[in-house]
Scaffold this motif. Structure first.
Motif, PDB file in Angstrom:
ATOM      1  N   ARG A  40      30.340  38.138 -53.065  1.00 21.59           N
ATOM      2  CA  ARG A  40      29.621  36.868 -53.114  1.00 21.59           C
ATOM      3  C   ARG A  40      28.167  37.078 -53.548  1.00 21.59           C
ATOM      4  O   ARG A  40      27.275  37.207 -52.707  1.00 21.59           O
ATOM      5  CB  ARG A  40      29.657  36.195 -51.742  1.00 21.59           C
ATOM      6  N   PRO A  41      27.899  37.114 -54.840  1.00 17.32           N
ATOM      7  CA  PRO A  41      26.514  37.281 -55.301  1.00 17.32           C
ATOM      8  C   PRO A  41      25.579  36.191 -54.786  1.00 17.32           C
ATOM      9  O   PRO A  41      24.362  36.398 -54.719  1.00 17.32           O
ATOM     10  CB  PRO A  41      26.637  37.226 -56.835  1.00 17.32           C
ATOM     11  N   ASP A  42      26.138  35.023 -54.440  1.00 14.83           N
ATOM     12  CA  ASP A  42      25.314  33.932 -53.937  1.00 14.83           C
ATOM     13  C   ASP A  42      24.888  34.135 -52.493  1.00 14.83           C
ATOM     14  O   ASP A  42      23.948  33.497 -52.019  1.00 14.83           O
ATOM     15  CB  ASP A  42      26.079  32.603 -54.038  1.00 14.83           C
ATOM     16  N   VAL A  43      25.568  35.018 -51.781  1.00 12.04           N
ATOM     17  CA  VAL A  43      25.275  35.246 -50.363  1.00 12.04           C
ATOM     18  C   VAL A  43      24.048  36.147 -50.228  1.00 12.04           C
ATOM     19  O   VAL A  43      24.051  37.286 -50.695  1.00 12.04           O
ATOM     20  CB  VAL A  43      26.486  35.861 -49.638  1.00 12.04           C
ATOM     21  N   ILE A  44      23.026  35.628 -49.571  1.00 10.45           N
ATOM     22  CA  ILE A  44      21.820  36.408 -49.301  1.00 10.45           C
ATOM     23  C   ILE A  44      21.916  37.080 -47.937  1.00 10.45           C
ATOM     24  O   ILE A  44      21.418  38.184 -47.750  1.00 10.45           O
ATOM     25  CB  ILE A  44      20.567  35.514 -49.358  1.00 10.45           C
ATOM     26  N   ALA A  45      22.587  36.434 -46.995  1.00 10.11           N
ATOM     27  CA  ALA A  45      22.678  36.983 -45.646  1.00 10.11           C
ATOM     28  C   ALA A  45      24.058  36.709 -45.051  1.00 10.11           C
ATOM     29  O   ALA A  45      24.739  35.752 -45.430  1.00 10.11           O
ATOM     30  CB  ALA A  45      21.594  36.380 -44.752  1.00 10.11           C
TER      31      ALA A  45
ATOM     32  N   HIS B 178      22.635  31.194 -48.066  1.00 12.25           N
ATOM     33  CA  HIS B 178      21.698  31.492 -49.136  1.00 12.25           C
ATOM     34  C   HIS B 178      20.360  31.968 -48.606  1.00 12.25           C
ATOM     35  O   HIS B 178      19.418  32.161 -49.385  1.00 12.25           O
ATOM     36  CB  HIS B 178      21.496  30.260 -50.013  1.00 12.25           C
ATOM     37  N   SER B 179      20.264  32.133 -47.295  1.00 14.02           N
ATOM     38  CA  SER B 179      19.054  32.661 -46.657  1.00 14.02           C
ATOM     39  C   SER B 179      19.437  33.160 -45.272  1.00 14.02           C
ATOM     40  O   SER B 179      20.485  32.790 -44.730  1.00 14.02           O
ATOM     41  CB  SER B 179      17.971  31.572 -46.533  1.00 14.02           C
ATOM     42  N   VAL B 180      18.584  34.007 -44.696  1.00 16.22           N
ATOM     43  CA  VAL B 180      18.796  34.410 -43.303  1.00 16.22           C
ATOM     44  C   VAL B 180      18.758  33.180 -42.408  1.00 16.22           C
ATOM     45  O   VAL B 180      19.565  33.025 -41.484  1.00 16.22           O
ATOM     46  CB  VAL B 180      17.721  35.415 -42.849  1.00 16.22           C
TER      47      VAL B 180
END
Length: 267
Positions: free
Chosen positions: A119-124, A198-200
């Motif tokens: 998931r390249p869109d997943v940041i956290a 998409h963010s922590v």
């Protein structure tokens, strides 16, 4: 002469002028890296407050903004309530520790590395053995749209039924990532919950909210037969409370609280 104003119209006009805060943007990788690490340390402190920590179990990761196949994670065996920015460990896609002097949880790498890769869109991503989450996971069922809050996960949650013990094999992490698909959360049966975002900020909020929803449904079913929200209304409510921006925004009061009460987390 006193004019009469429709209260509902006044509310609508007032709301139309409100601009909700948005996640910050950065010109330098260094600034964005620090921001993500500060949010990650705060998320661990909050998980400790909510008693999501249990011994050595649980992990939250955030992708590095520059080295995008690397992620930051908690040191193995360190109490969530003591974690500071300086304690975080940087790991690459091979599981090698690039920065930090403590080991990492092998299960954290096996699960999170595969999710970040798929998931390249997943940041956290966040996983913990929270009481209500792991209790609900034994039922091997999706959450129902019982409340407005539960609608944030309506048709945006997966179910991983194949429990095979502690996840140490990256192939098992890959299967979890496959079943998670494009959704924001997954119930790991007989294990616990996992959320992504998409963010922590968003990721941590979804985990907190989902565990609360598990508790609410367990309580409701313990005393009777709860009434579900109609599918059409659940979908509408999802569009109102289940977005990336609402997940991020919902975390901000908690971040401000924990930083004010435990400022050492920023060290």
């Amino acid at each position: 002469m006193v004019s009469s104003i429709d209260p509902q119209l006044a509310i609508q006009k007032s709301q139309s002028t409100i601009s909700l805060p948005q996640p910050p943007t950065f010109e330098r990788f260094e600034d964005e890296r620090l921001h993500r690490k500060q949010r990650l340390a705060a998320a661990f402190r909050l998980f400790a407050r909510y008693r999501f920590d249990e011994g050595i179990a649980g992990h939250i990761t955030v992708r590095d903004p520059e080295l995008t196949d690397h992620f930051w994670v908690n040191p193995f065996g360190m109490y969530f309530g003591h974690i500071r920015v300086s304690d975080l460990i940087l790991v690459n896609h091979k599981g090698e520790i690039i920065q930090g002097d403590r080991p990492i949880n092998a299960a954290a790498f096996a699960i999170h590395a595969q999710i970040h890769f798929a998931r390249p869109d997943v940041i956290a991503a966040a996983h913990a053995h929270s009481l209500y989450g792991k209790t609900w996971s034994t039922l091997r069922r999706m959450l129902d749209p019982l409340t407005q809050d539960a609608c944030a996960f309506y048709e945006d949650c997966a179910l991983f039924e194949n429990y095979t013990g502690v996840v140490l094999d990256p192939k098992e992490g890959s299967r979890i990532a496959d079943i998670l698909g494009k959704k924001k959360a997954i119930i790991l049966c007989n294990h616990g919950l996992l959320t992504v975002g998409h963010s922590v900020d968003e990721t941590a909020w979804w985990f907190i909210a989902m565990d609360n929803c598990c508790q609410a449904q367990l309580m409701a079913e313990a005393v009777g037969k709860p009434t579900l929200i109609d599918a059409d209304i659940a979908k509408l409510t999802y569009s109102q409370v289940g977005t990336h921006s609402l997940g991020w925004f919902s975390f901000q009061p908690l971040y401000e609280m924990i930083v004010k009460q435990e400022p050492d987390l920023l060290n």
